[in-house]
Design a protein around this motif. Structure first.
Motif, PDB file in Angstrom:
ATOM      1  N   PHE A   2     -14.305  26.473  51.714  1.00  0.00           N
ATOM      2  CA  PHE A   2     -14.563  27.600  52.608  1.00  0.00           C
ATOM      3  C   PHE A   2     -13.850  28.823  52.060  1.00  0.00           C
ATOM      4  CE2 PHE A   2     -13.957  30.475  56.072  1.00  0.00           C
ATOM      5  CZ  PHE A   2     -15.100  30.336  56.843  1.00  0.00           C
ATOM      6  N   ASP A  62     -12.489  27.523  64.925  1.00  0.00           N
ATOM      7  CA  ASP A  62     -12.270  28.959  64.732  1.00  0.00           C
ATOM      8  C   ASP A  62     -12.708  29.466  63.364  1.00  0.00           C
ATOM      9  OD1 ASP A  62     -11.294  29.503  67.282  1.00  0.00           O
ATOM     10  OD2 ASP A  62      -9.295  28.807  66.726  1.00  0.00           O
ATOM     11  N   PHE A  63     -13.327  28.617  62.574  1.00  0.00           N
ATOM     12  CA  PHE A  63     -13.911  29.093  61.328  1.00  0.00           C
ATOM     13  C   PHE A  63     -15.346  29.494  61.601  1.00  0.00           C
ATOM     14  CE2 PHE A  63     -11.226  28.015  57.532  1.00  0.00           C
ATOM     15  CZ  PHE A  63     -10.086  27.738  58.254  1.00  0.00           C
ATOM     16  N   HIS A  64     -15.757  30.611  60.988  1.00  0.00           N
ATOM     17  CA  HIS A  64     -17.091  31.129  61.255  1.00  0.00           C
ATOM     18  C   HIS A  64     -17.830  31.326  59.936  1.00  0.00           C
ATOM     19  CE1 HIS A  64     -20.372  33.432  62.840  1.00  0.00           C
ATOM     20  NE2 HIS A  64     -20.030  34.497  62.132  1.00  0.00           N
ATOM     21  N   ALA A  65     -18.884  30.558  59.706  1.00  0.00           N
ATOM     22  CA  ALA A  65     -19.643  30.642  58.457  1.00  0.00           C
ATOM     23  C   ALA A  65     -20.629  31.795  58.490  1.00  0.00           C
ATOM     24  CB  ALA A  65     -20.379  29.334  58.206  1.00  0.00           C
ATOM     25  N   GLN A  66     -20.670  32.558  57.421  1.00  0.00           N
ATOM     26  CA  GLN A  66     -21.624  33.664  57.326  1.00  0.00           C
ATOM     27  C   GLN A  66     -22.733  33.341  56.334  1.00  0.00           C
ATOM     28  OE1 GLN A  66     -18.763  36.538  56.020  1.00  0.00           O
ATOM     29  NE2 GLN A  66     -18.466  37.398  58.055  1.00  0.00           N
ATOM     30  N   GLN A  67     -22.349  32.711  55.236  1.00  0.00           N
ATOM     31  CA  GLN A  67     -23.300  32.471  54.166  1.00  0.00           C
ATOM     32  C   GLN A  67     -22.889  31.241  53.383  1.00  0.00           C
ATOM     33  OE1 GLN A  67     -23.256  35.423  51.138  1.00  0.00           O
ATOM     34  NE2 GLN A  67     -24.862  34.406  49.956  1.00  0.00           N
ATOM     35  N   ILE A  68     -23.884  30.511  52.914  1.00  0.00           N
ATOM     36  CA  ILE A  68     -23.590  29.337  52.122  1.00  0.00           C
ATOM     37  C   ILE A  68     -24.004  29.584  50.690  1.00  0.00           C
ATOM     38  CG2 ILE A  68     -24.264  26.950  51.696  1.00  0.00           C
ATOM     39  CD1 ILE A  68     -24.050  26.308  54.391  1.00  0.00           C
ATOM     40  N   GLU A  69     -23.118  29.296  49.774  1.00  0.00           N
ATOM     41  CA  GLU A  69     -23.458  29.454  48.367  1.00  0.00           C
ATOM     42  C   GLU A  69     -23.426  28.105  47.700  1.00  0.00           C
ATOM     43  OE1 GLU A  69     -21.560  32.173  45.012  1.00  0.00           O
ATOM     44  OE2 GLU A  69     -22.456  33.241  46.690  1.00  0.00           O
ATOM     45  N   LEU A 119     -17.301  22.621  60.593  1.00  0.00           N
ATOM     46  CA  LEU A 119     -16.176  23.406  60.096  1.00  0.00           C
ATOM     47  C   LEU A 119     -14.969  23.210  61.000  1.00  0.00           C
ATOM     48  CD1 LEU A 119     -17.794  26.813  59.089  1.00  0.00           C
ATOM     49  CD2 LEU A 119     -16.952  25.009  57.600  1.00  0.00           C
ATOM     50  N   ILE A 142     -18.812  27.833  51.173  1.00  0.00           N
ATOM     51  CA  ILE A 142     -19.209  28.435  52.434  1.00  0.00           C
ATOM     52  C   ILE A 142     -18.419  29.723  52.622  1.00  0.00           C
ATOM     53  CG2 ILE A 142     -19.305  28.127  54.924  1.00  0.00           C
ATOM     54  CD1 ILE A 142     -18.891  24.982  53.841  1.00  0.00           C
ATOM     55  N   LYS A 143     -19.110  30.837  52.759  1.00  0.00           N
ATOM     56  CA  LYS A 143     -18.427  32.115  52.962  1.00  0.00           C
ATOM     57  C   LYS A 143     -18.432  32.467  54.440  1.00  0.00           C
ATOM     58  CE  LYS A 143     -19.795  33.444  48.396  1.00  0.00           C
ATOM     59  NZ  LYS A 143     -18.658  32.593  47.928  1.00  0.00           N
ATOM     60  N   GLY A 144     -17.350  33.021  54.902  1.00  0.00           N
ATOM     61  CA  GLY A 144     -17.261  33.390  56.306  1.00  0.00           C
ATOM     62  C   GLY A 144     -15.866  33.859  56.642  1.00  0.00           C
ATOM     63  N   LEU A 145     -15.487  33.719  57.903  1.00  0.00           N
ATOM     64  CA  LEU A 145     -14.168  34.150  58.355  1.00  0.00           C
ATOM     65  C   LEU A 145     -13.324  32.934  58.707  1.00  0.00           C
ATOM     66  CD1 LEU A 145     -15.184  37.163  60.642  1.00  0.00           C
ATOM     67  CD2 LEU A 145     -14.224  37.252  58.341  1.00  0.00           C
ATOM     68  N   CYS A 146     -12.098  32.909  58.194  1.00  0.00           N
ATOM     69  CA  CYS A 146     -11.202  31.797  58.501  1.00  0.00           C
ATOM     70  C   CYS A 146     -10.601  31.994  59.888  1.00  0.00           C
ATOM     71  CB  CYS A 146     -10.099  31.692  57.452  1.00  0.00           C
ATOM     72  SG  CYS A 146      -8.827  32.947  57.587  1.00  0.00           S
ATOM     73  N   THR A 185     -14.226  35.736  53.627  1.00  0.00           N
ATOM     74  CA  THR A 185     -14.675  37.005  53.032  1.00  0.00           C
ATOM     75  C   THR A 185     -13.727  38.152  53.345  1.00  0.00           C
ATOM     76  OG1 THR A 185     -16.039  37.364  54.985  1.00  0.00           O
ATOM     77  CG2 THR A 185     -17.104  36.384  53.080  1.00  0.00           C
TER      78      THR A 185
END
Ligand SMILES: [Mn+2]
Ligand SMILES: [Mn+2]
Ligand SMILES: [Zn+2]
Ligand SMILES: [Zn+2]
Lengths: 136, 136
Positions: free
Chosen positions: B91, A116-123, A113, B126-130, B94
Motif C-alpha cells: 500500500f 482507515d486505509f483508503h484505496a484510490q488506485q490499483i497499480e 485493507l 495499491i495507491k491511496g491514503l494511509c 499518495t
DNA sequence: CGTCGATACGCAACACGGTTGCGAAATAGG
DNA sequence: CCTATTTCGCAACCGTGTTGCGTATCGACG
C-alpha cells in the motif's frame, strides 16, 4: 484525433515541442523514457532536456499521457488516447527494463485493507521477460 | 530467529552494521527508506551512507529483505522474515509516501499476456491514503 | 496583418538518491 | 595471536529530474 487536436482540446498552446512529443508517444508501442523520447525526436528536432521534461509533465497534467515508475528510478511515459487514466496493468521486463501496457487487465478494486486505509488506485505491475528477452 | 542468527544462516559475516540494520528492518512496521533506516540507527551507530546502501543491498541479495520502488524514486526496504520473496501487495500512500506491506493479498499469477512474454513476479501496488493521512 | 500580454523555451546551476574505487579496519578461521 | 578475506569509510562521481530567470514564441485582438 491527432496530436495537435488533442493539445487544442486541452486548451493548450500548440508548439512544435508538444506536437512532436505527443506524436512520438502516440506512435510508440510501449512506454518511453525521457531519453527514448529525445532519441526518437532527434535529429529533426533538437529539444532542450528541460523543455522535454516540462512538456511530458504538461501532457500528464492534461491527462493526455500517464507515467509509470520503473525499477531503475526513471519515469516512462505513455499516451492516454482516450484521456482515460491508467487503469491497466504494466509489464516490466526485468532484463531490458522496457515497460509495456497490458490493456486487457483491469485489476478489481475489491480487497481487504487495514482499518482507515483508503484505496484510490490499483497499480498492477507484472515483472518478467518480454518477447525480445525471452530465450524460449 | 534474530538478526545475527539470520545473518549467520546466510553465511555472512556478523558485523555491527548488518546486525543493527537488519534488526531495524525487523522491528519496522512498514517499508523504510535508506534515510529512515539511518535515522533509526542514529545516534547510537553512525553508519556511513555507502555502508548502509551496501548493507541493504546485501540483505536483499541474501533474501533477508526485499525492496519496493515508490513514486518518489527511492527504494524502501522491508525485512523478509521467512526468507520468502515479496509475494504480497504494497500500500502506497499518495500523501506521505509511506509504503505498507499488505500480507493478506497474494495476487494470482494466472493472467493473459502477449505471446512470448514470460511473467516471473506480480507486483500489486495499491495507491491511496494511509490511516495517518485519511481525513475520515 | 501588426501589436502585445501570457505562455513556453533554453540555458545554467542545482538537488538528490544512489554508485564506484580504493586504502584502512574488522572479522573469523586456524 | 596471525593472517586471508571481507567489509568499512571517505571522496569523488553519475543520472534523473528540478528551479530560476531572461528570451522567444504563440495566438488573441484590434
Ligand atoms: Mn500504460
Ligand atoms: Mn513488503
Ligand atoms: Zn526485455
Ligand atoms: Zn500517509
Amino acid at each position: 484525433m491527432n496530436a495537435d487536436q488533442l493539445i487544442r482540446h486541452a486548451h493548450g498552446r500548440v508548439t512544435p515541442a508538444r506536437t512532436r512529443v505527443l506524436t512520438t508517444l502516440l506512435d510508440a508501442e510501449r512506454a518511453l523514457t525521457h531519453l527514448e523520447v529525445a532519441e526518437r525526436l532527434a535529429p529533426a528536432v533538437a529539444l532542450d532536456r528541460v523543455t522535454l521534461y516540462r512538456t511530458l509533465d504538461w501532457l500528464v497534467e492534461q491527462a493526455l499521457a500517464h507515467r509509470v515508475a520503473g525499477e531503475d528510478r526513471t519515469w516512462r511515459f505513455n499516451a492516454s488516447p482516450g484521456g482515460a487514466p491508467a487503469h491497466h496493468a504494466h509489464f516490466n521486463c526485468t532484463r531490458c527494463g522496457q515497460i509495456f501496457c497490458i490493456e486487457a487487465l483491469t485489476p478489481a478494486l475489491a480487497l481487504q485493507l487495514p482499518p482507515d486505509f483508503h484505496a484510490q488506485q490499483i497499480e498492477l505491475s507484472i515483472k518478467g521477460l518480454c518477447a525480445g528477452c525471452n530465450p524460449a
